[in-house]
Design an enzyme around this catalytic site. Structure first.
Site, short mmCIF file in Angstrom:
data_model
loop_
_atom_site.label_atom_id
_atom_site.label_comp_id
_atom_site.label_asym_id
_atom_site.label_seq_id
_atom_site.Cartn_x
_atom_site.Cartn_y
_atom_site.Cartn_z
N THR A 155 156.99 -88.03 28.66
CA THR A 155 156.68 -87.90 27.24
C THR A 155 155.16 -87.70 27.19
O THR A 155 154.44 -88.26 28.05
CB THR A 155 157.05 -89.16 26.41
N HIS A 156 154.68 -86.91 26.29
CA HIS A 156 153.25 -86.57 26.23
C HIS A 156 152.77 -85.94 27.54
O HIS A 156 151.59 -86.03 27.87
CB HIS A 156 152.39 -87.80 25.92
N SER A 277 148.90 -61.08 42.99
CA SER A 277 147.65 -60.75 42.31
C SER A 277 147.02 -59.55 43.01
O SER A 277 147.16 -59.38 44.22
CB SER A 277 146.70 -61.94 42.39
N LYS A 283 148.15 -65.50 45.84
CA LYS A 283 148.82 -65.82 44.58
C LYS A 283 150.29 -65.45 44.53
O LYS A 283 150.72 -64.44 45.09
CB LYS A 283 148.10 -65.10 43.42
N GLU A 290 156.38 -66.50 32.17
CA GLU A 290 155.27 -66.31 31.23
C GLU A 290 155.59 -65.23 30.19
O GLU A 290 155.28 -65.37 29.01
CB GLU A 290 154.00 -65.92 32.00
#
Ligand code: ARG
Length: 458
Positions: A155-156, A277, A283, A290
């Site tokens: 949570t949070h 990348s 990468k 996304e």
């Protein structure tokens, strides 16, 4: 080209206006619905004796040929024929002359476009429902493989209590199951036949609306001609349903992105579902997740665009409403692109069970259970909360987990603690004691998965 509505005009439309006004660029995708709708309308006109039967037959036959020609790529649509409805009618008239001119009897483009859009979106809603179900199936498979994969629940975005990956994934199944319900519900409301509404006030011809409705697979006919031509609730409703699907996909995308980061390291996306990348050789980026997260914006945009376009319109049809199509088509296309690629991304990703377990061991995710242990020994919960709070502070200071404290250390916090404490705060116990309906216990989640399998795998 002469306009089908050109009678009262003394000048040709400015080409700039033709371009501006025309919707053929984007409504040509409704050609099949437009033709099927016209075929049913023509057949009904013939049966009712509104036009000669042979004319109706020739119209139906020619429309069938036009459809084949469109599908064979032999038809070029004209910008100055404005939209798909008038393009097809123009082609029909060019092929069978005066007979073709009878098709539009008792009909307006206003009820025609409402009909076409309903039929088009009905098919899309069915496809979207299937795709959403397929995503649920992919999630179920992954959940089934991970009913005992312990991970931290948050949570949070702070570690909270241990759960399992299956439990986490089943939360998304619940969201998507509601999405399926909404799509089905939307479909039932859009499956109402508007033809017969005319331009706005119905028509004097004795149309058989029920025949047309049945012929085209509608459940009912619209009951108010003004509403029949001006209602776009079903478009907004679908856009909302799609927005909520995207919200759900976007939330899971965000988690996939976090989980595949070096900091979490909970999963690894398949090479086929990640990208590299151009400069940094190391990468491996979660582009699919996304992009899904990013594309949610355009779907919400469509919903906003539709609601805003509709909100000030007086009854009945207004040309503003032509703007409904690009919005809803884009939303539909976007979600149809996202759902399958997202499902495959999930099916191919590797779950790092060890890392998830390690994650659950840190961050004192068993602190609530430590407090509950004391409660079971008779301490009021608030006192137990404070005791464990002190215990956690001590652990942080000494760089230990709660279950790494010795019995002597533990007893300093409460003399209610004895050796059964360790078992009570093990992650396994934490998860499996939460076996009430909706909880993460292995068997509870397994039972839920079975329930879903009956519903979604038949
Ligand atoms: N292309 C129009 C639309 O998409 C069809 C209906 C036009 N009706 C009219 N009276 N201009 O909404």
């Amino acid at each position: 080209m002469a306009k089908l509505w050109g009678g009262r005009f003394s000048k040709a439309t400015d080409t700039m206006v033709d371009d501006f006004n025309s919707s053929i660029r984007f409504d040509k995708r409704m050609y099949a619905q437009d033709i099927n709708g016209s075929m049913a309308h023509a057949e009904m006109l013939g049966r009712q004796g509104i036009i000669p039967k042979e004319d109706a037959e020739l119209i139906v036959k020619t429309l069938g040929e036009i459809k084949e020609d469109i599908e064979a790529g032999k038809v070029e649509f004209q910008i100055d024929a404005e939209d798909i409805h008038m393009n097809i009618e123009t082609i029909l008239i060019s092929r069978i002359g005066d007979v073709g001119k009878r098709l539009h009897t008792g009909r307006s483009r206003n009820d025609q476009v409402a009909l076409d859009l309903r039929m088009y979106l009905r098919d899309e809603a069915d496809e979207l429902l299937d795709m959403t179900k397929n995503l649920i199936k992919a999630l179920l498979k992954l959940a089934e493989d991970n009913t005992e994969t312990i991970m931290p629940g948050y949570t949070h975005l702070q570690k909270a209590q241990p759960i399992t990956l299956a439990h986490h994934l089943m939360a998304y199944c619940e969201m998507l199951r509601r999405d399926c319900g909404r799509l089905a519900d939307c479909r039932s409301r859009l499956n109402v036949m508007p033809l017969g509404s005319g331009a706005l006030a119905g028509t004097t011809y004795p149309l058989d609306r029920d025949f047309v409705a049945e012929k085209l697979g509608f459940d009912a006919v619209t009951l108010n001609s003004l509403d029949g031509v001006s209602d776009r609730d079903f478009v907004c409703e679908l856009a909302f349903d799609l927005s909520l699907i995207m919200t759900h996909l976007s939330r899971l995308s965000e988690e996939i992105i976090l989980w595949s980061s070096n900091e979490f390291g909970f999963i690894e996306l398949d090479d086929a579902y990640s990208t590299g990348s151009s400069i940094m050789p190391q990468k491996k980026n979660p582009d699919v997740a996304e992009l899904v997260r990013g594309k949610s914006g355009r779907v919400f945009g469509s919903l906003m665009g539709l609601l805003t376009m509709m909100k000030g319109l007086p009854l009945a049809y207004n040309k503003d409403m032509q703007e409904d199509k690009e919005q809803i088509f884009d939303a539909v296309d976007t979600v149809k692109m996202c759902l399958p690629v997202f499902a495959n991304m999930l099916s191919t990703m590797r779950v790092k069970k060890e890392a998830m377990l390690r994650g659950a061991k840190g961050g004192f995710t068993n602190a609530t259970d430590a407090a509950d242990y004391l409660v079971k020994k008779g301490l009021p919960f608030r006192d137990a909360h404070a005791v464990v709070g002190h215990m956690v502070a001590y652990c942080i200071e000494n760089n230990k987990a709660i279950d790494e404290l010795t019995e002597d250390e533990l007893k300093k916090f409460s003399d209610l603690i004895s050796e059964d404490f360790y078992e009570a705060v093990s992650l396994d116990t934490c998860v499996n004691q939460r076996k009430l309906t909706g909880g993460p216990a292995y068997d509870t989640v397994k039972a839920l998965i079975e329930k879903y399998k009956t519903e979604f795998l038949g």
